[in-house]
Motif scaffolding. Structure first.
Motif, PDB file in Angstrom:
ATOM      1  N   GLU A 201       1.100  -1.355   0.230  1.00  0.00           N
ATOM      2  CA  GLU A 201      -0.066  -0.306  -0.508  1.00  0.00           C
ATOM      3  C   GLU A 201       0.996   1.224  -0.204  1.00  0.00           C
ATOM      4  N   LYS A 202       0.554   2.157  -0.630  1.00  0.00           N
ATOM      5  CA  LYS A 202       1.209   3.638  -0.475  1.00  0.00           C
ATOM      6  C   LYS A 202       1.215   3.795   0.910  1.00  0.00           C
ATOM      7  N   PRO A 203       2.140   5.332   1.011  1.00  0.00           N
ATOM      8  CA  PRO A 203       3.222   5.530   0.200  1.00  0.00           C
ATOM      9  C   PRO A 203       4.017   5.346   0.440  1.00  0.00           C
ATOM     10  N   ASP A 231      -2.699   0.849  -5.903  1.00  0.00           N
ATOM     11  CA  ASP A 231      -3.345   2.625  -5.936  1.00  0.00           C
ATOM     12  C   ASP A 231      -4.668   2.500  -6.003  1.00  0.00           C
ATOM     13  N   HIS A 232      -5.341   2.338  -5.241  1.00  0.00           N
ATOM     14  CA  HIS A 232      -6.599   1.653  -5.465  1.00  0.00           C
ATOM     15  C   HIS A 232      -7.956   2.515  -6.387  1.00  0.00           C
ATOM     16  N   TYR A 233      -6.616   3.441  -6.754  1.00  0.00           N
ATOM     17  CA  TYR A 233      -8.475   4.100  -8.162  1.00  0.00           C
ATOM     18  C   TYR A 233      -7.862   3.702  -9.304  1.00  0.00           C
ATOM     19  N   LEU A 234      -6.849   2.123  -9.598  1.00  0.00           N
ATOM     20  CA  LEU A 234      -6.790   1.363 -10.301  1.00  0.00           C
ATOM     21  C   LEU A 234      -8.241   0.395 -10.561  1.00  0.00           C
ATOM     22  N   GLY A 235      -9.012   0.346  -9.297  1.00  0.00           N
ATOM     23  CA  GLY A 235      -9.519  -0.761  -8.382  1.00  0.00           C
ATOM     24  C   GLY A 235     -11.280  -0.359  -9.270  1.00  0.00           C
ATOM     25  N   LYS A 236     -10.984   1.859  -9.230  1.00  0.00           N
ATOM     26  CA  LYS A 236     -12.060   1.824  -9.520  1.00  0.00           C
ATOM     27  C   LYS A 236     -13.118   1.639 -10.843  1.00  0.00           C
ATOM     28  N   SER A 237     -14.246   1.450 -10.760  1.00  0.00           N
ATOM     29  CA  SER A 237     -14.593   0.492 -12.199  1.00  0.00           C
ATOM     30  C   SER A 237     -14.472   1.345 -13.268  1.00  0.00           C
ATOM     31  N   LYS A 269     -12.564  15.633  -5.975  1.00  0.00           N
ATOM     32  CA  LYS A 269     -12.282  17.187  -5.354  1.00  0.00           C
ATOM     33  C   LYS A 269     -13.264  16.162  -3.725  1.00  0.00           C
ATOM     34  N   GLU A 270     -13.459  16.759  -2.481  1.00  0.00           N
ATOM     35  CA  GLU A 270     -13.951  15.626  -1.455  1.00  0.00           C
ATOM     36  C   GLU A 270     -14.325  16.633  -0.445  1.00  0.00           C
ATOM     37  N   THR A 271     -15.243  16.382   0.014  1.00  0.00           N
ATOM     38  CA  THR A 271     -16.115  17.276   0.968  1.00  0.00           C
ATOM     39  C   THR A 271     -15.391  17.043   2.375  1.00  0.00           C
ATOM     40  N   ASP A 276      -8.517  12.318  11.221  1.00  0.00           N
ATOM     41  CA  ASP A 276      -7.394  11.510  12.156  1.00  0.00           C
ATOM     42  C   ASP A 276      -6.502  10.994  11.812  1.00  0.00           C
ATOM     43  N   ARG A 277      -6.281  11.861  10.354  1.00  0.00           N
ATOM     44  CA  ARG A 277      -5.111  11.407   8.926  1.00  0.00           C
ATOM     45  C   ARG A 277      -3.753  12.760   9.621  1.00  0.00           C
ATOM     46  N   LEU A 278      -4.280  13.444  10.193  1.00  0.00           N
ATOM     47  CA  LEU A 278      -3.690  14.394  10.361  1.00  0.00           C
ATOM     48  C   LEU A 278      -2.169  14.769  10.065  1.00  0.00           C
ATOM     49  N   ARG A 288       1.683  15.286  -2.639  1.00  0.00           N
ATOM     50  CA  ARG A 288       1.913  13.369  -2.433  1.00  0.00           C
ATOM     51  C   ARG A 288       0.785  12.630  -1.819  1.00  0.00           C
ATOM     52  N   ASP A 289      -0.322  13.525  -2.077  1.00  0.00           N
ATOM     53  CA  ASP A 289      -1.614  12.404  -0.873  1.00  0.00           C
ATOM     54  C   ASP A 289      -2.380  11.827  -2.519  1.00  0.00           C
ATOM     55  N   ILE A 290      -2.679  12.631  -3.774  1.00  0.00           N
ATOM     56  CA  ILE A 290      -3.285  12.562  -4.203  1.00  0.00           C
ATOM     57  C   ILE A 290      -2.703  12.455  -5.570  1.00  0.00           C
ATOM     58  N   HIS A 291      -1.764  13.778  -6.013  1.00  0.00           N
ATOM     59  CA  HIS A 291      -0.945  14.219  -7.711  1.00  0.00           C
ATOM     60  C   HIS A 291      -0.621  12.808  -7.731  1.00  0.00           C
ATOM     61  N   ASN A 293       0.002   9.980  -7.666  1.00  0.00           N
ATOM     62  CA  ASN A 293      -0.155   8.037  -7.621  1.00  0.00           C
ATOM     63  C   ASN A 293      -1.975   8.616  -7.737  1.00  0.00           C
ATOM     64  N   HIS A 294      -2.677   8.404  -7.603  1.00  0.00           N
ATOM     65  CA  HIS A 294      -4.166   8.562  -7.445  1.00  0.00           C
ATOM     66  C   HIS A 294      -4.410   9.523  -9.391  1.00  0.00           C
ATOM     67  N   LEU A 295      -4.225  10.907  -8.752  1.00  0.00           N
ATOM     68  CA  LEU A 295      -4.294  11.455 -10.340  1.00  0.00           C
ATOM     69  C   LEU A 295      -3.036  11.252 -11.270  1.00  0.00           C
ATOM     70  N   GLY A 383      -8.630  18.462  -4.049  1.00  0.00           N
ATOM     71  CA  GLY A 383      -8.735  18.987  -2.750  1.00  0.00           C
ATOM     72  C   GLY A 383      -9.496  18.749  -1.585  1.00  0.00           C
ATOM     73  N   LYS A 384      -9.721  18.658   0.139  1.00  0.00           N
ATOM     74  CA  LYS A 384     -10.242  18.366   0.807  1.00  0.00           C
ATOM     75  C   LYS A 384     -11.198  19.552   1.414  1.00  0.00           C
ATOM     76  N   GLN A 385     -12.114  19.110   1.754  1.00  0.00           N
ATOM     77  CA  GLN A 385     -13.042  20.734   2.247  1.00  0.00           C
ATOM     78  C   GLN A 385     -13.445  21.019   1.052  1.00  0.00           C
ATOM     79  N   VAL A 388     -18.437  19.177  -3.166  1.00  0.00           N
ATOM     80  CA  VAL A 388     -18.689  18.708  -3.173  1.00  0.00           C
ATOM     81  C   VAL A 388     -17.798  16.833  -3.610  1.00  0.00           C
ATOM     82  N   ARG A 389     -18.481  15.955  -3.351  1.00  0.00           N
ATOM     83  CA  ARG A 389     -17.282  14.750  -3.490  1.00  0.00           C
ATOM     84  C   ARG A 389     -17.234  13.629  -4.689  1.00  0.00           C
ATOM     85  N   GLU A 390     -16.744  14.218  -5.567  1.00  0.00           N
ATOM     86  CA  GLU A 390     -16.288  13.781  -6.867  1.00  0.00           C
ATOM     87  C   GLU A 390     -15.206  13.381  -8.019  1.00  0.00           C
TER      88      GLU A 390
HETATM   89  O1  LIG Z   1      -5.653   7.718  -1.161  1.00  0.00           O
HETATM   90  C1  LIG Z   1      -6.521   8.306  -1.001  1.00  0.00           C
HETATM   91  O2  LIG Z   1      -7.923   8.487  -1.309  1.00  0.00           O
HETATM   92  C2  LIG Z   1      -8.920   8.516  -0.439  1.00  0.00           C
HETATM   93  C3  LIG Z   1     -10.082   9.190  -1.607  1.00  0.00           C
HETATM   94  O3  LIG Z   1      -9.984   8.081  -2.143  1.00  0.00           O
HETATM   95  P1  LIG Z   1     -11.863   8.052  -2.787  1.00  0.00           P
HETATM   96  O4  LIG Z   1     -11.314   6.569  -3.051  1.00  0.00           O
HETATM   97  O5  LIG Z   1     -12.386   8.292  -1.476  1.00  0.00           O
HETATM   98  O6  LIG Z   1     -11.852   8.799  -3.147  1.00  0.00           O
HETATM   99  C4  LIG Z   1      -8.040  10.735  -0.012  1.00  0.00           C
HETATM  100  O7  LIG Z   1      -9.225  11.088   1.050  1.00  0.00           O
HETATM  101  C5  LIG Z   1      -6.932  10.404   0.799  1.00  0.00           C
HETATM  102  O8  LIG Z   1      -6.720  11.492   1.547  1.00  0.00           O
HETATM  103  C6  LIG Z   1      -6.144   9.595   0.296  1.00  0.00           C
HETATM  104  O9  LIG Z   1      -4.880   9.251   1.258  1.00  0.00           O
END
Ligand SMILES: O=C1O[C@H](COP(=O)(O)O)[C@@H](O)[C@H](O)[C@H]1O
Length: 823
Positions: A201-203, A231-237, A269-271, A276-278, A288-291, A293-295, A383-385, A388-390
């Motif tokens: 798992e990342k990081p 990279d769990h985004y590679l598992g999204k449908s 985008k996340e809401t 607790d991951r501060l 490092r968290d999103i760009h 890898n996932h993006l 971004g966080k907060q 919308v989550r999308e």
């Molecule tokens: O890996 C991560 O992804 C989540 C967002 O994933 P999602 O499947 O809920 O869209 C993110 O909240 C987290 O910060 C990041 O480490």
């Protein structure tokens, strides 16, 4: 001879992997071919957070589908294979305590679908019984577990395919000990025909260097083809359907290039906030968290060349890697940053020294320097907060439609037909299901397997989406939305490594983000859900600007220091020095990139604080590399405010191949948008005369420096090192070494081996500079590098480079591996 057979495991989990194609090649002629397979899955960190939240539920879903061999609307085919799996949760707690924690997790966190049959509950009870807790802490624990596993594996007939999967879901600073002990005590499993694979798992590092260190460690224990970086985004449908969609729709595929595509937006985008991951998040920030890898992985899927066979792991990886090599590193000029308002306050409460400077929002334009994509902006935003989550990829096509007749009468519906976009709607947001949308101004798209054409768009959303009414799209919706981790476990069990991140991909993607993650940043603070739209921005070619000016942004300069600190304990990097000064070492190309990046950073800071940046370059083959990197990867530097000076020059006309200026111009200046008046070439050739002392060229050059640069203090100097220890054109034993004023001189002697004279900067002027760097590459420099460290004759007379010692500035050596390490 190799034998091959394919086995299809139909299952719920196999929605996207649908045909779990297991290709087993047995090297020996006549090796038994088997339909039987036994897997052992060990989740290290099996009682941890991730395991509790996602992993065990997903493992159970996979197990259930295999056990039930389920047929359903998605048309999963039954498996002809007798696939048995044993499950272990490994942790550091002692057996009794660990077993209790595990049992609690399994009984509370793993569930059957509410509408599932009673059979599921029975299977769940069986599953819970099957998962065994094991302690993995000391050497003896590993020895015991692995001998037990060996004993169990050898009970299976020789014809059974045997595999052990080590799924590592623990923080990276704990990996190393686990992998080392595992290797020491469990490698023997391989001699019993057990294939041993690692899923992790990342990081995967906090920068390229730490990712490289970590990968090298993994590769010393596992083969590349046995490593599955998740990279769990590679598992999204929808992410999994991108390549199949492109494959199925050649008419779209042929338009996926710079002639037709205006821009590509990739958003996560996340809401939620960091919650607790501060602690962890603060060392990472959104880049490092999103760009990184996932993006980046989504970007690859949409822009890579389509493999001819999407199940061919080698070809898929090759195409991904080729694309990544064409991506230009992201710089500060093409990125924007934000942080939600309450973040810094929360971060300051942490026990560590974190100053809470990590961005929680970032937008970057990524440029792909390839004939297919050159000039198309790929916008990577997360971004966080936010409101919308999308998450989605939106390909916007150029609108080349020109209305001639009855234009005023076009109703909205008609107008919409001109909009051209393809949207891979990955999840959440205004659509109820992951879907692929294609504007109706295109021909109808073919939906990929496991998606169906959705005719009743009202059931999907009642809102307008992506700037249009849903009616203006053809819509393919997923038949059943399989959670990403379910798909990931299914892929691991079916050896589909193309859905994971290879070492090369990992390092190339770090190369893309390495600079910007540690560069100083201006951070805009935003309110929860950004009600005033302060994060909205404008794309100007490859630069980004916030649309609204809301006054000064917060300076996030300390971020590098903060993350460095935490890197240090995580990856045990030590700061290197050479002759008591800071040292940077790497491969030549990467070293040139690092120096160019430091120039970019210094220029950014100086232009911001005083409006200009004055840099002087030496000549030489090594420095040529830096010019190339600056020209091609940092062309977005604010060249309007940069002045370029020369450290030294041969007394030859600029047209002469030996001219340093010619190289500077050929390799750098012609590629960047620098005003002519900011280019300060040394006046070595005036009025048809070369370096004639009577003309006073050296003095005139010093004067113009004095007029233009306050205190003649250059902001940055790039020096080289000669094999004889010279620097600039200051040679051993030369009288020029004793000039004690801030000036330039024509050398008193000819250059080495009777070559032409030179004009050069003197030591006092060099030592006045704010930042001096010495760039040394190539094995021919090995001897001088080692002499400088060991020779007892440490005088400036013998080694002019030793006279470089900035009075109030910094000195940094950049020495490549071949010059620094002995063969
Ligand atoms: O890996 C991560 O992804 C989540 C967002 O994933 P999602 O499947 O809920 O869209 C993110 O909240 C987290 O910060 C990041 O480490």
């Amino acid at each position: 001879m190799f034998c091959r057979f394919e086995l299809t495991a139909g299952s719920v989990v196999a929605t996207f992997a649908r045909t779990l194609t297991l290709i087993i090649c047995l090297a020996a002629v006549g090796s038994p071919v088997s339909n039987n397979k036994h897997s052992v899955l060990v989740i290290v960190g099996g009682t941890g957070d991730l395991a509790e939240k996602y992993l065990w539920q997903s493992v159970f879903d996979v197990y259930l589908s295999i056990v039930e061999n389920r047929h359903d609307e998605s048309n999963w085919s039954p498996t002809p294979v007798n696939h048995t799996i044993d499950f272990y949760a490994a942790g550091r707690s002692q057996q009794d305590k660990g077993s209790v924690i595990l049992n609690k997790i399994l009984t509370t966190a793993v569930k059957c679908d509410v509408d599932s049959e009673r059979q599921c509950l029975k299977t769940l009870t069986e599953f819970i019984d099957k998962v065994t807790y094991i302690t993995l802490l000391e050497d003896e624990d590993y020895a015991l577990v692995c001998s037990e596993l060996t004993r169990k594996f050898v009970n299976f007939p020789a014809s059974t395919t045997r595999e052990l999967i080590l799924f590592v879901a623990i923080p990276p600073d704990a990996y190393e000990a686990v992998l080392a002990k595992f290797h020491k005590h469990c490698s023997a499993l391989r001699s019993h025909n057990v294939s041993v694979r690692l899923a992790v798992e990342k990081p995967f590092g906090l920068d390229k260097a730490s990712a490289e260190t970590m990968s090298n460690k993994m590769l010393s224990y596992f083969e590349e083809e046995d490593i599955y970086r998740v990279d769990h985004y590679l598992g999204k449908s929808v992410a999994k359907a991108i390549l199949p969609f492109r494959h199925l729709n050649p008419n779209f595929e042929k338009n996926l290039n710079k002639d037709f595509v205006e821009k590509v937006e990739i958003f996560i985008k996340e809401t939620v906030g960091v919650e607790d991951r501060l602690e962890v998040y603060n060392t990472m920030g959104v880049l490092r968290d999103i760009h990184q890898n996932h993006l980046t992985q989504l970007l690859i899927l949409v822009s890579m060349d389509l493999p001819s066979d999407m199940n061919n792991t080698v070809e898929v990886h090759q195409n991904k890697e080729r694309l990544l090599k064409q991506i230009e590193p992201v710089t500060r000029h093409n990125s924007l940053f934000g942080q939600y308002k309450t973040y810094a306050g929360n971060a300051k409460d942490l026990e560590s020294n974190n100053t809470g400077n990590s961005p929680t929002f970032a937008a970057s334009v990524v440029k792909i320097n390839s004939p297919r994509w050159r000039s198309v902006p790929f916008l990577l935003v997360s971004g966080k907060q936010l409101d919308v989550r999308e998450s989605f990829i939106r390909i916007v096509f150029k609108d080349n439609y020109v209305c001639v007749s009855h234009c005023a009468h076009k109703n909205l519906e008609e107008k919409g037909k001109n909009a051209k976009q393809i949207i891979f709607h990955i999840g959440h947001g205004s659509l109820h299901r992951p879907s692929i949308l294609v504007s109706k101004s295109f021909e109808k798209a073919h939906c990929p397997e496991h998606f169906k054409e959705s005719l009743d768009v009202n059931s999907l959303s009642t809102h307008a989406v992506y700037g249009d009414s849903l009616k203006q799209f053809y819509v393919c919706t997923v038949l059943k939305d399989i959670p990403a981790y379910v798909s990931i476990f299914a892929d691991i069990l079916a050896n589909r490594q193309e859905h994971f991140v290879s070492t090369t991909q990992l390092l190339l993607s770090w190369q893309m983000w390495d600079y910007i993650t540690s560069a100083p940043k201006k951070i805009r603070i935003y309110e929860h859900s950004d009600p005033q739209g302060h994060l909205n921005f404008i794309v100007k070619e490859s630069q980004l600007e916030f649309a609204k000016d809301i006054g000064p942004e917060r300076d996030g300069d300390n971020e590098r220091v903060v993350s460095r600190k935490s890197d240090e304990h995580k990856f045990m990097q030590t700061a290197a020095t050479f002759l008591g000064q800071k040292l940077v070492t790497s491969h030549t190309d990467h070293l040139a990139f690092l120096l160019a990046r430091d120039i970019d950073k210094a220029a950014g800071a100086d232009i911001q604080s005083k409006g200009s940046f004055h840099i002087a370059f030496s000549g030489g083959v090594s420095v040529q590399k830096i010019f190339q990197v600056l020209a091609h990867s940092f062309a977005n530097l604010h060249w309007q405010s940069i002045h370029v000076w020369q450290v030294d020059e041969r007394c030859v006309p600029h047209q002469d191949e030996r001219s340093n200026f010619q190289m500077l111009d050929r390799e750098l200046l012609r590629f960047v948008d620098i005003p002519y008046s900011n280019i300060h070439a040394m006046p070595v050739y005036t009025g048809g005369r070369l370096c004639d002392p009577e003309l006073g060229g050296a003095h005139a050059y010093a004067e113009s420096l004095r007029h233009i640069v306050p205190n003649s203090q250059l902001d940055f100097i790039v020096l080289g090192l000669g094999t004889d220890g010279h620097t600039a054109s200051l040679f051993p034993m030369s009288a020029d070494l004793h000039v004690d004023s801030n000036t330039f001189v024509i050398t008193t002697e000819d250059g080495p081996r009777g070559t032409e004279r030179r004009m050069t900067m003197t030591l006092p002027l060099i030592n006045r500079a704010k930042r001096v760097t010495i760039f040394v590459t190539g094995s021919q420099k090995q001897e001088i590098v080692s002499k400088l460290e060991t020779d007892t004759l440490q005088s400036v007379e013998h080694y002019p480079i030793l006279g470089v010692n900035p009075v109030n500035g910094t000195l940094c050596w950049y020495i490549d591996y071949s010059a620094y390490t002995e063969d």
